[in-house]
Design a protein around this motif. Structure first.
Motif, PDB file in Angstrom:
ATOM      1  N   GLU A 117       0.809   4.107  -2.757  1.00  0.00           N
ATOM      2  CA  GLU A 117       0.568   5.768  -2.483  1.00  0.00           C
ATOM      3  C   GLU A 117       1.568   6.718  -3.130  1.00  0.00           C
ATOM      4  N   ARG A 166       0.916  -1.215  -0.044  1.00  0.00           N
ATOM      5  CA  ARG A 166      -0.172  -0.120  -0.181  1.00  0.00           C
ATOM      6  C   ARG A 166       0.857   1.356   0.015  1.00  0.00           C
ATOM      7  N   LEU A 189       0.811   6.862  -6.730  1.00  0.00           N
ATOM      8  CA  LEU A 189      -0.235   7.781  -6.922  1.00  0.00           C
ATOM      9  C   LEU A 189      -0.160   9.146  -6.869  1.00  0.00           C
ATOM     10  N   GLN A 190       0.857   9.418  -5.769  1.00  0.00           N
ATOM     11  CA  GLN A 190       1.369  10.979  -5.741  1.00  0.00           C
ATOM     12  C   GLN A 190       2.131  11.341  -6.873  1.00  0.00           C
TER      13      GLN A 190
END
Lengths: 178, 478
Positions: free
Chosen positions: A43, A39, A46-47
């Protein structure tokens, strides 16, 4: 997603960018979860992905789907992220992979959405398997295209896909037996 | 329970369906971290300039042009009004038999050989020149003849070589005026007593003109951003695709124009034009199998077919140059034994030819200046387009990987939906006009225009295009 939000996002207006982010975050985070090892990595992807999206949004030509365009950018960023970590070079032979006892936590939980369980299984896969599997099954690329994208041979792409599929099937079957 | 969702030979499809509508949010506070890393608004302003560069440049040119024209007009009007007032005063003085003689020590004057001060300036207005007269003739005669000559629209008259330098020197300071008439009273030989410079009337007659022109241009096109709908969602609205012309088209316009001088140096021009050209373009609908509707099922995605070709109908809307079309394609599987997925892209590329016929109405303002037979003009304005016809024909279709082909190549593909009614272009031109005689003139004007249409009739962005070319024509003045 309205044209106004899109235009304002291109202009760099923060409130519009937040709307834009809220519109796509759920779908795009799942894309990252599928490619990442965990996870936290997802992230990070995604950033980086959204920074790239807002940076290049003015280049979106409008000829195709905006969601498709955003997903393509996110997938590219995810692949670059993996390449940086040299994970795609890992082509572990599936024959050598044993499903360890401590991998039981990856087994499907029947009270959760199937996608969440599949992500859990994907996280247990070697990066090469997982990436090829994602590109072929969920992005719709051909093995020739995957070979070009990842810089591997077509036969390697096919092999990794079949082994990933076998791994997935094995994990699902094991869950049925327990 | 799991077996229901995990058919043994269709695992891929099961996984795809599992992810189809699944969403998961990142941790709370993610946006705050992301927001801190995004560039501020001013940095992305460059993106805005990049995207709207043409429009910004065009607006700047229009602003500069308009300001220049208005400032020039005001300056000229002011000067002419001043001169007319001076002329009236001069005439009154002369009519009252009060000869104008320069008696001011600082008033410029010109000398003439053997005659004292053949050219004198009005004592109160150095902008006016009156050529000296032979003794014995009242100056009022000169004024009356000047007025007659102006009324008859006299053209330039050669002045005597012996006083020409002085006259030219005298009028040099009035060079801002557009054109000077050097008028002569039309007396018999030997009775011409004087020459008078008049600053009132420019040589060019204000009046109407008409002409036939042709513009040949190269048109280049840039696709604008589409009013987005989530087209990738095959459960969502109908897919909308815009065609893109890769080639620069050669476009011809045929004009009948009419113009009227509305002020010194300014002309309004309008008319009627006709434009026809074939627009060659291509588009890639980016369709996947899941976007189609299966009409003949012999196995479907995920497995080989058994005993026939799978066929799908694909429907989408194509935004074209001046309207939108419904495209309906029936595609059939090429290799019945080949596996393909629901997510399999068709990689379609279609080439199209549109025959566009347009009625065009220009509304132009021209600022001009010139000397002798040449006149130079700068024009700017708008062209309203009324689209008469936009017929589309699909001239080619290819599918990447050759997995699918058109089911029946003879099936009609394009179904005309609607043609956009109106469009608007902005146009700039700068050129020269050469007078063949008092009535006829020829002109050549490099022109540039760009479209201002924002949306077509399908509420999708119309293609943005620019045209650069040359307008040539023949004008007749009444």
């Amino acid at each position: 997603m309205t044209e106004d939000i899109l235009k304002a996002s291109i202009r760099g207006e923060r409130l519009a960018q937040k709307e834009f982010y809220n519109f796509f975050k759920g779908k795009m985070f799942v894309v990252c979860l599928r490619y990442a090892k965990n996870r936290e990595d997802a992230e990070d992807m995604l950033q980086e992905g959204f920074i790239k999206v807002f940076q290049d949004l003015h280049q979106y030509a409008g000829a195709g789907s905006l969601e498709g365009w955003v997903r393509k950018v996110i997938v590219n960023v995810a692949l670059q992220h993996l390449k940086k970590q040299q994970r795609l070079l890992s082509t572990v032979e599936f024959d050598n992979i044993e499903i360890a006892d401590d991998a039981d936590h990856a087994l499907p939980h029947l009270d959760e959405p199937m996608a969440k369980n599949l992500i859990r299984i994907l996280h247990q896969m070697p990066d090469g398997f997982r990436t090829v599997f994602n590109l072929y099954v969920l992005e719709g690329y051909t093995h020739i295209e995957i070979a070009e994208i990842l810089g591997i041979s077509v036969s390697t792409s096919k092999t990794q896909y079949l082994r990933a599929k076998a791994y997935m099937r094995k994990m699902l079957a094991k869950s049925l037996m327990t | 329970m799991m077996e229901e969702h995990t058919p043994k030979d269709n695992l891929d499809d099961f996984i795809r369906r599992s992810f189809e509508r699944y969403e998961e949010d990142p941790s709370p506070g993610f946006w705050d971290n992301l927001s801190d890393k995004l560039p501020n608004q001013s940095a992305t302003g460059m993106a805005l300039i990049h995207r709207f560069g043409w429009q910004i440049a065009a607006a700047a040119v229009i602003l500069i042009l308009s300001s220049t024209l208005i400032a020039g007009y005001l300056h000229f009007t002011n000067k002419v009004n001043t001169l007319i007032a001076g002329q009236t005063e001069l005439k009154e003085q002369l009519l009252h038999n009060n000869p104008v003689v320069s008696d001011q020590p600082n008033t410029p004057s010109l000398s003439h050989s053997n005659t004292p001060s053949p050219i004198q300036f009005h004592q109160n207005n150095t902008s006016y020149v009156k050529v000296d007269q032979r003794e014995g003739l009242p100056p009022t005669l000169l004024i009356e003849n000047q007025a007659n000559a102006i009324a008859a629209n006299s053209v330039n008259v050669e002045i005597k070589p012996d006083i020409k330098p002085q006259v030219e020197n005298a009028v040099a300071q009035l060079a801002y005026l557009p054109k000077w008439n050097i008028l002569s009273s039309q007396f018999q030989q030997g009775t011409i007593v004087a020459k008078v410079l008049s600053p009132i009337q420019p040589v060019n007659k204000p009046g109407w003109y008409t002409g036939v022109h042709t513009t040949v241009s190269i048109m280049s096109e840039k696709q604008k951003k589409q009013d987005h709908a989530d087209n990738d969602n095959h459960h969502g609205p109908r897919r909308v695709v815009s065609s893109q012309s890769k080639l620069n088209q050669i476009v011809a316009d045929y004009w009948v124009k009419a113009g009227k001088q509305i002020a010194p140096h300014f002309t309004f021009e309008t008319g009627l034009g006709y434009q026809q050209f074939d627009r060659l373009a291509e588009h890639q609908p980016e369709l996947k199998i899941r976007d189609g509707e299966r009409v003949h099922d012999h196995g479907g995605p995920g497995g080989p077919s058994h005993g026939g070709h799978d066929e799908y109908d694909f429907n989408y809307t194509l935004n074209s140059y001046a309207g939108s079309m419904d495209i309906n394609l029936r595609m059939a599987q090429v290799d019945t034994n080949a596996m393909y997925s629901d997510n399999q892209p068709l990689e379609l590329k279609l080439t199209t030819k549109e025959r566009v016929k347009t009625l065009r109405i220009p509304l132009l303002l021209a600022a001009h200046t010139g000397k002798g037979k040449f006149k130079f003009a700068l024009k700017g304005g708008f062209i309203a387009n009324v689209f008469l016809q936009n017929e589309l024909e699909v001239t080619g279709i290819s599918s990447g990987g050759n997995r699918f082909k058109r089911s029946d190549p003879n099936d009609p593909i394009a179904q005309k939906e609607s043609t956009q009614r109106y469009g608007l272009d902005i146009v700039l031109a700068a050129g020269a006009e050469y007078r063949l005689n008092n009535k006829l003139s020829v002109l050549a004007e490099p022109t540039f225009s760009t479209s201002l249409a924002l949306q077509n009739n399908n509420l999708a962005p119309a293609p943005s295009y620019q045209m650069a070319g040359l307008n040539v024509g023949l004008n007749y003045r009444f």
